[in-house]
Design an enzyme around this catalytic site. Structure first.
Site, PDB file in Angstrom:
ATOM      1  CE1 TYR A  91      -6.782   4.574  -1.047  1.00  0.00           C
ATOM      2  CE2 TYR A  91      -6.855   2.459  -1.791  1.00  0.00           C
ATOM      3  CZ  TYR A  91      -6.910   3.103  -0.914  1.00  0.00           C
ATOM      4  OH  TYR A  91      -6.553   2.823   1.052  1.00  0.00           O
ATOM      5  NE  ARG A 121     -13.682   3.690   5.813  1.00  0.00           N
ATOM      6  CZ  ARG A 121     -12.819   2.846   5.137  1.00  0.00           C
ATOM      7  NH1 ARG A 121     -11.624   3.765   4.748  1.00  0.00           N
ATOM      8  NH2 ARG A 121     -13.027   1.830   3.938  1.00  0.00           N
ATOM      9  CG  ASN A 153      -8.811   1.426   7.506  1.00  0.00           C
ATOM     10  OD1 ASN A 153      -8.167   1.670   8.227  1.00  0.00           O
ATOM     11  ND2 ASN A 153      -8.799   1.687   5.888  1.00  0.00           N
ATOM     12  CB  SER A 202      -6.309  -0.653   0.389  1.00  0.00           C
ATOM     13  OG  SER A 202      -5.915   0.266   0.668  1.00  0.00           O
ATOM     14  CD  GLU A 237      -2.818  -1.105   2.306  1.00  0.00           C
ATOM     15  OE1 GLU A 237      -3.853  -0.464   2.422  1.00  0.00           O
ATOM     16  OE2 GLU A 237      -3.463  -2.218   3.076  1.00  0.00           O
ATOM     17  N   GLY A 252      -7.650   6.557   4.805  1.00  0.00           N
ATOM     18  CA  GLY A 252      -6.620   6.848   4.195  1.00  0.00           C
ATOM     19  C   GLY A 252      -7.168   8.128   4.267  1.00  0.00           C
TER      20      GLY A 252
END
Length: 308
Positions: free
Chosen positions: A211, A250, A271, A142, A16, A275
């Site tokens: 992303y 999250r 998470n 991810s 990542e 991000g």
């Protein structure tokens, strides 16, 4: 009053790395705008000596994946006595292992999908459970390595047992939950808004959906009934607390409303290092709750500590 010196930890050497570079740049730029002294640290194996020499007031952890969100970097920061953002050693390690995190969540009364952990070669010749199901690496984020096996598929996914597989020998096989993709951010001890993620041209919320600009549509607040909205907020906060998360986290959910509005809500994972890219969810959810990107990051820096 002089603002703190913040070392933004970014890059690293997990799969990542590109996401972390993007998150780290966005955070470093915004923190500079907020008046902090910022040093960008592209993390390599000598990160301990680099930080010991740098002596920042706070380490802002913008790393993703193994070594960044699994308790490893957190342990180094504890040894160096550098206050840091996000979750501590135990919560980070626990949340990164999807199966162990699910056990804790289930014990706390949070609904999860049935699953089992198997060696990846056990998936090669026979279905480990009746399709549809999802195969996930136990320690990746991810959506790396996620494979969906659809109803009626005659053979297990061959990629799991192939030489192309890069995500470890152990995988989690989980019942596939139909429905809508929902997520909820927690900031401190407050559950923020619920967002529905609608992938654009993708069958699920995969890497590109996350992303690539335009890869998904984020609907904040999610257009769901008030009782389901509140239920997801309650479950997200409950998971945050049960796993011992700190700062911002999250939680991701599936909501199957095909047969009734109440339907089925299933918690997927938490998470601990969400991000912070321009297309990321937490900054959007925070903005909807009245927190600008700069305000959110400033709060995280001021919340930083050791022994998290």
């Amino acid at each position: 009053m002089k603002k703190k010196h913040v070392a933004v930890l970014l890059g690293g050497f997990s799969s990542e790395r590109p996401v972390s570079l993007s998150s780290g740049k966005a955070c470093a730029d915004a923190l500079e705008t907020e008046g902090y002294q910022v040093t960008r640290v592209d993390v390599s194996r000598d990160v301990g000596s680099v930080l010991a020499e740098l002596k920042p007031d706070v380490a802002f952890n913008a790393l993703h994946g193994p070594f960044g969100e699994d308790g490893t970097i957190q342990g180094i920061l504890e040894y160096l006595a550098i206050p840091y953002t996000h979750s501590g050693v135990l919560a980070s390690a626990l949340a990164m292992n999807k199966e162990q995190a699910k056990k804790v969540a289930k014990a706390a009364g949070i609904p999860v999908a049935e699953s089992k952990v198997v060696n990846r070669f056990a998936v090669k010749d026979v279905h480990p459970m009746k399709p549809p199901y999802v195969v996930k690496p136990v320690n990746e984020g991810s959506s790396f390595g996620v494979v969906i096996v659809h109803e009626g598929q005659s053979h297990p996914p061959q990629v799991i047992g192939s030489t192309e597989w890069q995500y470890g020998e152990t995988v989690m096989v989980e019942r596939y939950v139909h429905g809508r993709e929902l997520t909820c951010a927690v900031m401190g001890d407050v559950a923020l808004g619920v967002c529905e993620i609608i992938p654009t041209g993708h069958s699920f919320y995969d890497y590109d959906s996350k992303y690539v600009p335009g890869g998904s549509k984020h609907e904040i607040p999610a257009k769901i009934s008030p009782n389901i909205y509140q239920k997801i907020q309650t479950l997200a906060l409950k998971a945050h607390l049960a796993i011992g998360c700190r700062g911002v986290s999250r939680s991701d959910f599936r909501y199957d409303d095909r047969h009734s509005e109440n339907g089925e809500v299933v918690w997927l994972e938490v998470n601990t290092q969400p991000g912070m890219t321009p297309t990321s969810l937490v900054p959007e959810i925070a903005a909807q709750a009245g927190h600008s990107f700069g305000d959110l990051l400033s709060w995280m820096v001021e919340d930083a500590s050791c022994l998290r």
